[in-house]
Design a protein around this motif. Structure first.
Motif, short mmCIF file in Angstrom:
data_model
loop_
_atom_site.label_atom_id
_atom_site.label_comp_id
_atom_site.label_asym_id
_atom_site.label_seq_id
_atom_site.Cartn_x
_atom_site.Cartn_y
_atom_site.Cartn_z
N MET A 135 0.86 -1.17 0.00
CA MET A 135 0.00 0.00 0.00
C MET A 135 0.91 1.23 0.00
O MET A 135 1.86 1.29 0.76
CB MET A 135 -0.89 0.02 1.24
CG MET A 135 -1.68 1.31 1.41
SD MET A 135 -2.44 1.42 3.05
CE MET A 135 -3.63 0.10 2.95
N ILE A 136 0.61 2.20 -0.86
CA ILE A 136 1.40 3.43 -0.92
C ILE A 136 0.52 4.60 -0.53
O ILE A 136 -0.57 4.79 -1.07
CB ILE A 136 1.99 3.64 -2.33
CG1 ILE A 136 2.93 2.49 -2.69
CG2 ILE A 136 2.74 4.98 -2.39
CD1 ILE A 136 3.55 2.60 -4.07
N ILE A 137 1.01 5.39 0.43
CA ILE A 137 0.27 6.54 0.93
C ILE A 137 0.99 7.81 0.51
O ILE A 137 2.19 7.96 0.72
CB ILE A 137 0.15 6.48 2.47
CG1 ILE A 137 -0.75 5.30 2.86
CG2 ILE A 137 -0.40 7.79 3.02
CD1 ILE A 137 -0.90 5.12 4.36
N GLN A 138 0.23 8.71 -0.12
CA GLN A 138 0.73 10.03 -0.51
C GLN A 138 0.04 11.07 0.36
O GLN A 138 -1.17 11.27 0.27
CB GLN A 138 0.44 10.32 -1.98
CG GLN A 138 1.33 9.62 -2.97
CD GLN A 138 1.02 10.06 -4.39
OE1 GLN A 138 -0.13 10.15 -4.79
NE2 GLN A 138 2.06 10.35 -5.16
N GLY A 139 0.81 11.72 1.23
CA GLY A 139 0.21 12.75 2.08
C GLY A 139 -0.87 12.16 2.97
O GLY A 139 -0.62 11.32 3.81
N ASP A 140 -2.12 12.58 2.75
CA ASP A 140 -3.23 12.12 3.57
C ASP A 140 -4.16 11.19 2.81
O ASP A 140 -5.33 11.04 3.19
CB ASP A 140 -4.01 13.33 4.11
CG ASP A 140 -4.63 14.14 2.98
OD1 ASP A 140 -4.22 13.95 1.82
OD2 ASP A 140 -5.50 14.98 3.25
#
Length: 273
Positions: free
Chosen positions: A178-183
């Protein structure tokens, strides 16, 4: 004498308007730097500075052809910036029309960021207790677009329930990163480069090797929950820290999770989608 006359000619109104002018320019630059922090625009600005420095050096050394080349790059580069950031510029103009471009909302953002960190820790605690394997990558300054494109796009809000659901065994998205960018949860089921380092223990699986691999080529911060033991590990700066506590994880999230106003909808000129 000339100096005295110079100061005599400076009126109070001129001083006040000059101060206001400087404060406005300072505030605009401050807002721009705030909203681009942690976005791809940072790398673009660095590149522009290198071009400007290179142009100054070539001009100083009287390198005519090189100077002309830098001038051409700067001229066409302006059009390139407009094309590259066309969605962001359009959204910024829309926000300006709504009067929200320069809205701060720092206090609200702080509480939202704290909630997201707590949701992350809650999800990790749940998965670690039940030995649900997980691999979560938090994007920092280096963009992860190449790896995001290998997964299933989500662009979803971060909640503990969703974080847990994605990694439930035998579901379509559980096997991958899973890749999270910012929020936002940008994607799930993404493929990461595997590290070939001999320093990784043989008893560690593919998740740990992938986490070390992404930390070797980017500045990303990665969380791993072991499916075999339930232990929590993290990687950053090509280093693997194994079996960390949830308290330590929360401390590291405060340091490495770059949730900025620029990554939120309506957060400014370079806000992500």
């Amino acid at each position: 004498m000339e100096t005295a006359n110079f100061f005599d000619n400076i009126s109070t109104s001129f001083v006040i308007t000059s101060i206001i002018d400087i404060l406005i320019i300072w505030y605009v630059f401050y807002l721009i730097l705030t909203v681009i922090k942690g976005t791809k625009a940072v790398q673009l600005i660095k590149g522009i500075f290198f071009i400007i420095i290179g142009r100054a050096i070539s001009n100083f050394l009287d390198l005519t052809t090189t100077t002309q080349l830098f001038d051409m790059v700067l001229q066409w580069g302006f059009l390139a910036v407009i094309v590259i950031f066309q969605p962001e510029l359009r959204r910024a103009l829309e926000q300006l029309g709504r009067g929200s471009l320069f809205r701060s909302g720092a206090a609200g953002d702080a509480s939202e960021h704290e909630k997201m960190r707590q949701d992350m820790v809650t999800a990790v605690r749940y998965m670690a207790k039940r030995r649900i394997g997980a691999l979560i990558v938090l994007e920092k300054e280096t963009g992860l677009k190449d790896y995001i494109e290998t997964g299933v796009p989500l662009n979803a809000e971060i909640t503990s329930q969703l974080l847990i659901n994605i990694f439930i065994p035998n579901t379509p998205l559980h096997d991958g990163a899973m890749i999270i960018q910012g929020d936002k949860i940008a994607t799930a089921g993404s493929y990461l480069p595997l590290s070939e380092s001999n320093k990784i223990a043989k008893d560690l699986g593919t998740r740990h090797r992938a986490a070390v691999g992404i930390s070797e080529v980017t500045d990303a911060f990665t969380i791993i929950v072991s499916e075999e033991t339930g232990n929590v590990s993290v990687t950053y700066d090509s280093k693997l820290s194994k079996e960390i506590t949830l308290e330590k994880l929360e401390e590291l999230l405060q340091k490495h999770w770059m949730v900025t106003a620029g990554s939120k909808e309506g957060g400014g000129l370079f806000a992500r989608k």
